[in-house]
Scaffold this active site. Structure first.
Site: not given
Ligand SMILES: [Zn+2]
Length: 338
Positions: A157, A194, A196, A275
């Site tokens: 991120h 991931d 996200h 995740d």
């Molecule tokens: Zn994540």
């Protein structure tokens, strides 16, 4: 993401994770082709007692690696710290300087509502990025074919001038830039599974035709980006809450694998977040360990076709501790075996 996590000042827990050594623990009969890179500082970065991105994540991975019997097949190495110049290939120099200056001498300093520095965090973030840099050096020199970096904070991120979403320096992006700058690679692939979207990696390499990024992620979910592909070198496949292995494998077969074969990467880097596991408390996909094993085998095949087998994988998310440890084992086992 942390969601309702309560963050408050806290001092680091005592260390119980044994430091890595440069000596393979394996019997002489086992030739390890896979390096497992970590650093003690990655256990000292702590963002408060209730934060899901916590040192116990690495302890859970360590425990499951031991229990799995994989340990003799891995060579444990200690990560060097990434240099400021290595970080500045993808981050603005003034951002790198500002992060260094932001490290508190005690307590926590918040970079965003979910991302904080304790006195050890900048050191950990530099070693996390340095692990991927070292991994790239090891596979490009032929010393190892596969590398897994068990590091934190995660990185995908982090943008060129912004920390966010538990991430400070974008380790996988630092590694990709290092592969191109120090090893003259002209085709690199970044794979991100991931849950996200890896907004930071995307921001750094959009419109750089040397880098192909393929990803799956839950949408809508933090950071709410990735639905539109901003450039031809970005292959973003959003998945919906409740989707599991069937939808993931379908996306990989239909979208990732053709793009990867067309790009013919000389190196595959993996933003390995776990995740999307069905037990993870921060998201709503339903992957299981076998999905991580399967995608790792597929990526190993791509690496063998185009990249002399070279894969460097680095930990991103994964917050259900037992599921995280089991999933990393499933992933690393296939890195070792294929
Ligand atoms: Zn994540």
């Amino acid at each position: 993401m942390a969601g309702g996590a309560r963050l408050r000042d806290g001092s680091p827990k005592p260390l119980s994770f044994p430091p890595p050594t440069a000596t393979a623990a394996s019997p002489e009969s086992i030739v390890t082709t896979t390096a497992f890179i970590t650093h003690p500082s990655c256990l000292q970065h702590e963002m408060g007692p209730d934060h899901p991105e916590c040192p116990d994540r690495l302890r859970a991975i360590h425990d499951q690696i031991i229990a799995s019997g994989l340990e003799p097949h891995l060579t444990r190495l200690e990560a060097p710290a990434a240099t400021a110049d290595q970080l500045a290939r993808v981050h603005e120099r003034r951002y790198v300087d500002a992060i260094e200056a932001a490290a508190p001498s005690s307590g926590l300093r918040y970079l965003d509502p979910d991302t904080a520095l304790n006195p050890h965090s900048v050191t950990a973030a530099r070693h996390a990025a340095g692990a991927v840099v070292h991994g790239v050096d090891l596979v490009c020199s032929g010393e190892y074919q596969r590398v897994f970096c068990a590091v934190r904070p995660p990185g995908h991120h982090a943008e060129s001038r912004r920390a966010m979403g538990f991430c400070v320096f974008n380790s996988i992006a630092v590694g990709a830039a290092h592969a191109m700058a120090a090893h003259d690679l002209s085709r690199v692939a970044i794979v991100d599974f991931d849950v996200h979207h890896g907004n930071g990696t995307e921001e750094m390499f959009t419109d750089d035709p040397r880098v192909l990024m393929v990803s799956t992620f839950q949408y809508p979910l933090y950071p709410y980006s990735g639905v539109d592909n901003p450039a031809p070198n970005m292959v973003n496949i959003p998945l919906s809450a409740g989707n599991g292995g069937a939808e993931f494998r379908d996306a990989v077969r239909k979208h990732w694998l053709p793009a990867l074969d067309e790009h013919e990467p000389e190196l595959i880097l993996i933003s390995a977040g776990f995740d999307a596991h069905r037990e993870d408390p921060l998201a709503g996909l339903a992957f299981v360990e076998d999905d991580y094993a399967w995608v790792t085998r597929e990526l190993a095949s791509v690496a063998k076709r185009h990249a002399d087998g070279r894969i460097v994988s680095s930990l991103e998310g994964g917050y259900a501790l037992s599921a995280l440890g089991r999933s990393v084992v499933a992933h690393v086992r296939e890195l070792v075996a294929n």
